[in-house]
Design a protein around this motif. Structure first.
Motif, PDB file in Angstrom:
ATOM      1  N   SER A 206      58.720  32.809  25.813  1.00  0.00           N
ATOM      2  CA  SER A 206      59.629  33.176  24.728  1.00  0.00           C
ATOM      3  C   SER A 206      58.800  33.553  23.510  1.00  0.00           C
ATOM      4  O   SER A 206      57.605  33.249  23.447  1.00  0.00           O
ATOM      5  N   PRO A 207      59.389  34.213  22.508  1.00  0.00           N
ATOM      6  CA  PRO A 207      58.638  34.537  21.287  1.00  0.00           C
ATOM      7  C   PRO A 207      58.083  33.282  20.601  1.00  0.00           C
ATOM      8  O   PRO A 207      57.003  33.321  20.006  1.00  0.00           O
ATOM      9  N   GLU A 208      58.843  32.183  20.701  1.00  0.00           N
ATOM     10  CA  GLU A 208      58.395  30.934  20.076  1.00  0.00           C
ATOM     11  C   GLU A 208      57.309  30.245  20.893  1.00  0.00           C
ATOM     12  O   GLU A 208      56.412  29.601  20.335  1.00  0.00           O
ATOM     13  N   GLU A 209      57.373  30.375  22.219  1.00  0.00           N
ATOM     14  CA  GLU A 209      56.404  29.754  23.123  1.00  0.00           C
ATOM     15  C   GLU A 209      55.852  30.825  24.069  1.00  0.00           C
ATOM     16  O   GLU A 209      56.199  30.879  25.244  1.00  0.00           O
ATOM     17  N   PRO A 210      55.002  31.718  23.568  1.00  0.00           N
ATOM     18  CA  PRO A 210      54.510  32.817  24.410  1.00  0.00           C
ATOM     19  C   PRO A 210      53.525  32.333  25.470  1.00  0.00           C
ATOM     20  O   PRO A 210      52.891  31.285  25.316  1.00  0.00           O
ATOM     21  N   LEU A 211      53.419  33.119  26.525  1.00  0.00           N
ATOM     22  CA  LEU A 211      52.395  32.888  27.536  1.00  0.00           C
ATOM     23  C   LEU A 211      51.146  33.638  27.100  1.00  0.00           C
ATOM     24  O   LEU A 211      51.192  34.841  26.856  1.00  0.00           O
ATOM     25  N   LEU A 212      50.031  32.934  27.000  1.00  0.00           N
ATOM     26  CA  LEU A 212      48.760  33.545  26.609  1.00  0.00           C
ATOM     27  C   LEU A 212      47.721  33.211  27.665  1.00  0.00           C
ATOM     28  O   LEU A 212      47.662  32.077  28.159  1.00  0.00           O
ATOM     29  N   GLY A 213      46.896  34.182  27.996  1.00  0.00           N
ATOM     30  CA  GLY A 213      45.872  33.878  28.976  1.00  0.00           C
ATOM     31  C   GLY A 213      44.867  34.991  29.195  1.00  0.00           C
ATOM     32  O   GLY A 213      44.832  35.995  28.472  1.00  0.00           O
ATOM     33  N   VAL A 214      44.050  34.780  30.214  1.00  0.00           N
ATOM     34  CA  VAL A 214      42.975  35.705  30.582  1.00  0.00           C
ATOM     35  C   VAL A 214      43.116  36.038  32.064  1.00  0.00           C
ATOM     36  O   VAL A 214      43.341  35.134  32.886  1.00  0.00           O
ATOM     37  N   TYR A 215      42.980  37.292  32.376  1.00  0.00           N
ATOM     38  CA  TYR A 215      43.046  37.780  33.756  1.00  0.00           C
ATOM     39  C   TYR A 215      41.680  38.355  34.091  1.00  0.00           C
ATOM     40  O   TYR A 215      41.226  39.301  33.447  1.00  0.00           O
ATOM     41  N   ILE A 216      41.000  37.742  35.068  1.00  0.00           N
ATOM     42  CA  ILE A 216      39.634  38.147  35.399  1.00  0.00           C
ATOM     43  C   ILE A 216      39.556  38.574  36.867  1.00  0.00           C
ATOM     44  O   ILE A 216      39.715  37.748  37.767  1.00  0.00           O
ATOM     45  N   SER A 217      39.344  39.858  37.094  1.00  0.00           N
ATOM     46  CA  SER A 217      39.197  40.357  38.464  1.00  0.00           C
ATOM     47  C   SER A 217      37.890  39.842  39.059  1.00  0.00           C
ATOM     48  O   SER A 217      36.876  39.750  38.359  1.00  0.00           O
ATOM     49  N   LEU A 218      37.928  39.525  40.345  1.00  0.00           N
ATOM     50  CA  LEU A 218      36.735  39.059  41.032  1.00  0.00           C
ATOM     51  C   LEU A 218      36.078  40.225  41.768  1.00  0.00           C
ATOM     52  O   LEU A 218      36.701  40.844  42.625  1.00  0.00           O
ATOM     53  N   ASP A 219      34.856  40.536  41.399  1.00  0.00           N
ATOM     54  CA  ASP A 219      34.091  41.581  42.080  1.00  0.00           C
ATOM     55  C   ASP A 219      33.629  41.011  43.419  1.00  0.00           C
ATOM     56  O   ASP A 219      32.799  40.091  43.456  1.00  0.00           O
ATOM     57  N   THR A 220      34.178  41.526  44.507  1.00  0.00           N
ATOM     58  CA  THR A 220      33.902  40.940  45.819  1.00  0.00           C
ATOM     59  C   THR A 220      32.430  41.016  46.194  1.00  0.00           C
ATOM     60  O   THR A 220      31.908  40.121  46.861  1.00  0.00           O
ATOM     61  N   LYS A 221      31.749  42.065  45.758  1.00  0.00           N
ATOM     62  CA  LYS A 221      30.323  42.206  46.075  1.00  0.00           C
ATOM     63  C   LYS A 221      29.502  41.101  45.406  1.00  0.00           C
ATOM     64  O   LYS A 221      28.682  40.431  46.046  1.00  0.00           O
ATOM     65  N   VAL A 222      29.758  40.886  44.113  1.00  0.00           N
ATOM     66  CA  VAL A 222      29.011  39.860  43.385  1.00  0.00           C
ATOM     67  C   VAL A 222      29.383  38.469  43.878  1.00  0.00           C
ATOM     68  O   VAL A 222      28.509  37.600  44.056  1.00  0.00           O
ATOM     69  N   MET A 223      30.670  38.239  44.119  1.00  0.00           N
ATOM     70  CA  MET A 223      31.102  36.936  44.622  1.00  0.00           C
ATOM     71  C   MET A 223      30.474  36.636  45.976  1.00  0.00           C
ATOM     72  O   MET A 223      30.067  35.496  46.260  1.00  0.00           O
ATOM     73  N   THR A 224      30.377  37.646  46.829  1.00  0.00           N
ATOM     74  CA  THR A 224      29.768  37.459  48.147  1.00  0.00           C
ATOM     75  C   THR A 224      28.290  37.120  48.017  1.00  0.00           C
ATOM     76  O   THR A 224      27.780  36.210  48.692  1.00  0.00           O
ATOM     77  N   GLU A 225      27.594  37.841  47.141  1.00  0.00           N
ATOM     78  CA  GLU A 225      26.169  37.558  46.925  1.00  0.00           C
ATOM     79  C   GLU A 225      25.957  36.115  46.473  1.00  0.00           C
ATOM     80  O   GLU A 225      25.090  35.398  46.993  1.00  0.00           O
ATOM     81  N   LEU A 226      26.762  35.674  45.508  1.00  0.00           N
ATOM     82  CA  LEU A 226      26.633  34.317  44.989  1.00  0.00           C
ATOM     83  C   LEU A 226      26.990  33.269  46.037  1.00  0.00           C
ATOM     84  O   LEU A 226      26.300  32.252  46.181  1.00  0.00           O
ATOM     85  N   ALA A 227      28.086  33.520  46.766  1.00  0.00           N
ATOM     86  CA  ALA A 227      28.527  32.544  47.776  1.00  0.00           C
ATOM     87  C   ALA A 227      27.476  32.373  48.866  1.00  0.00           C
ATOM     88  O   ALA A 227      27.201  31.248  49.313  1.00  0.00           O
ATOM     89  N   ILE A 228      26.871  33.480  49.295  1.00  0.00           N
ATOM     90  CA  ILE A 228      25.842  33.396  50.352  1.00  0.00           C
ATOM     91  C   ILE A 228      24.594  32.696  49.821  1.00  0.00           C
ATOM     92  O   ILE A 228      23.978  31.888  50.524  1.00  0.00           O
ATOM     93  N   GLU A 229      24.232  32.972  48.567  1.00  0.00           N
ATOM     94  CA  GLU A 229      23.090  32.275  47.972  1.00  0.00           C
ATOM     95  C   GLU A 229      23.350  30.773  47.914  1.00  0.00           C
ATOM     96  O   GLU A 229      22.461  29.962  48.197  1.00  0.00           O
ATOM     97  N   MET A 230      24.571  30.395  47.570  1.00  0.00           N
ATOM     98  CA  MET A 230      24.901  28.978  47.488  1.00  0.00           C
ATOM     99  C   MET A 230      24.884  28.323  48.868  1.00  0.00           C
ATOM    100  O   MET A 230      24.432  27.195  49.033  1.00  0.00           O
TER     101      MET A 230
END
Length: 295
Positions: free
Chosen positions: A88-112
């Motif tokens: 609502s205008p009095e209680e708005p929804l605020l946030g962040v939307y972050i797309s996951l780059d599958t290439k970078v996520m895969t590199e990190l997951a395999i390293e881990m």
């Protein structure tokens, strides 16, 4: 302390309802002041962080309601119903939307996974959607990412490294189990969904999907349902109908929407649409108007 700083940063950069870019590719801020009932949507690999208000996603009868205490991590394309029923205008929804780059996520997951200290994932953990509590690593990485602001030089030089740091925090946190399963070694189901998502207008078979990831039909079916809570057939139908519903809500006519997701018969499309949503495509478009969900 981190959350309050993050909220203040967002409030200072977005005043009107909608979604705005931050200068770092794939990172957007959003504000919703209108209550939006849950409607068909497709979540792509993403992290959604709420700092004020609540958001809801529904998949196969499972409700995911999240606010500033938890973030949502979606690791593969998923057909959902999503909305902001309490905004609502009095209680708005605020946030962040972050797309996951599958290439970078895969590199990190395999390293881990190659690290001797990595936590083994449980055999029965779900992959598609998960809610996770904020931890210090996540909060700090998110704050550092958003602190780049709208400075083009800072974003260009530091954006990729700060985003990679944020991805790593996600992989280490509570959502890390599902994220490592989706992006690391053994990510066959995520790969099959990516293959399907690019071919919704084609007649893709279960055998075709199973062969893409070198599994038998039976094993593929079992692992697919474990990851998504749906059988492959249910998933394909939901993806097609949700995509079509979104196209209709955006102004496409029913025939165009049906053809775009692979339906040759308009009558079959209308029957399956009504079976899933309780309304014919025409009735649904009239009731929803030109609704645009922030997903």
């Amino acid at each position: 302390m981190f959350r309050q700083e993050i909220k203040q940063l967002i409030e200072s950069r977005i005043s009107d309802e909608g979604m705005v870019e931050t200068g770092v590719k794939g990172v957007h801020l959003f504000k919703v002041t209108t209550a939006i009932p849950c409607a068909p949507a497709v979540y792509e690999p993403t992290v959604v962080v709420i700092v004020s208000g609540k958001k809801e996603a529904i998949i196969e009868g499972h409700h995911y309601v999240y606010d500033s205490s938890q973030y949502l991590c979606c690791t593969m394309s998923m057909p959902v119903e999503a909305g902001t029923p309490e905004a609502s205008p009095e209680e708005p929804l605020l946030g962040v939307y972050i797309s996951l780059d599958t290439k970078v996520m895969t590199e990190l997951a395999i390293e881990m996974e190659s690290s001797a200290t990595v936590i083994k994932h449980p055999k029965n953990s779900a992959q598609g959607l998960s809610l996770a509590n904020w931890d210090d690593n996540f909060s700090d990485a998110l704050l550092r990412l958003l602190q780049l602001g709208d400075n083009p030089r800072d974003s260009a030089i530091l954006g990729a490294s700060r985003l990679r740091e944020f991805y790593y925090a996600v992989l280490k946190g509570e959502a890390g189990i599902s994220a490592r399963r989706a992006f690391g070694v053994g990510n066959e189901i995520a790969r099959s969904i990516e293959y399907l998502s690019k071919r919704l207008s084609e007649n893709v078979t279960i055998d075709q999907l199973a062969s893409q990831v070198s599994m038998s039909r039976a094993v593929f079916h079992r692992k697919f349902k474990q990851a998504t809570m749906m059988s492959p057939i249910q998933f394909m139908k939901s993806m097609r109908l949700n995509q079509a519903a979104m196209k209709i809500a955006a102004g496409n006519n029913v025939s165009e929407a049906a053809m775009a997701v692979g339906y040759v018969s308009s009558s079959q499309f209308s029957r399956e649409f009504k079976r899933m949503y309780g309304q014919s495509p025409k009735q649904w478009s009239q009731s929803k108007g030109l609704l645009e969900n922030i997903t």
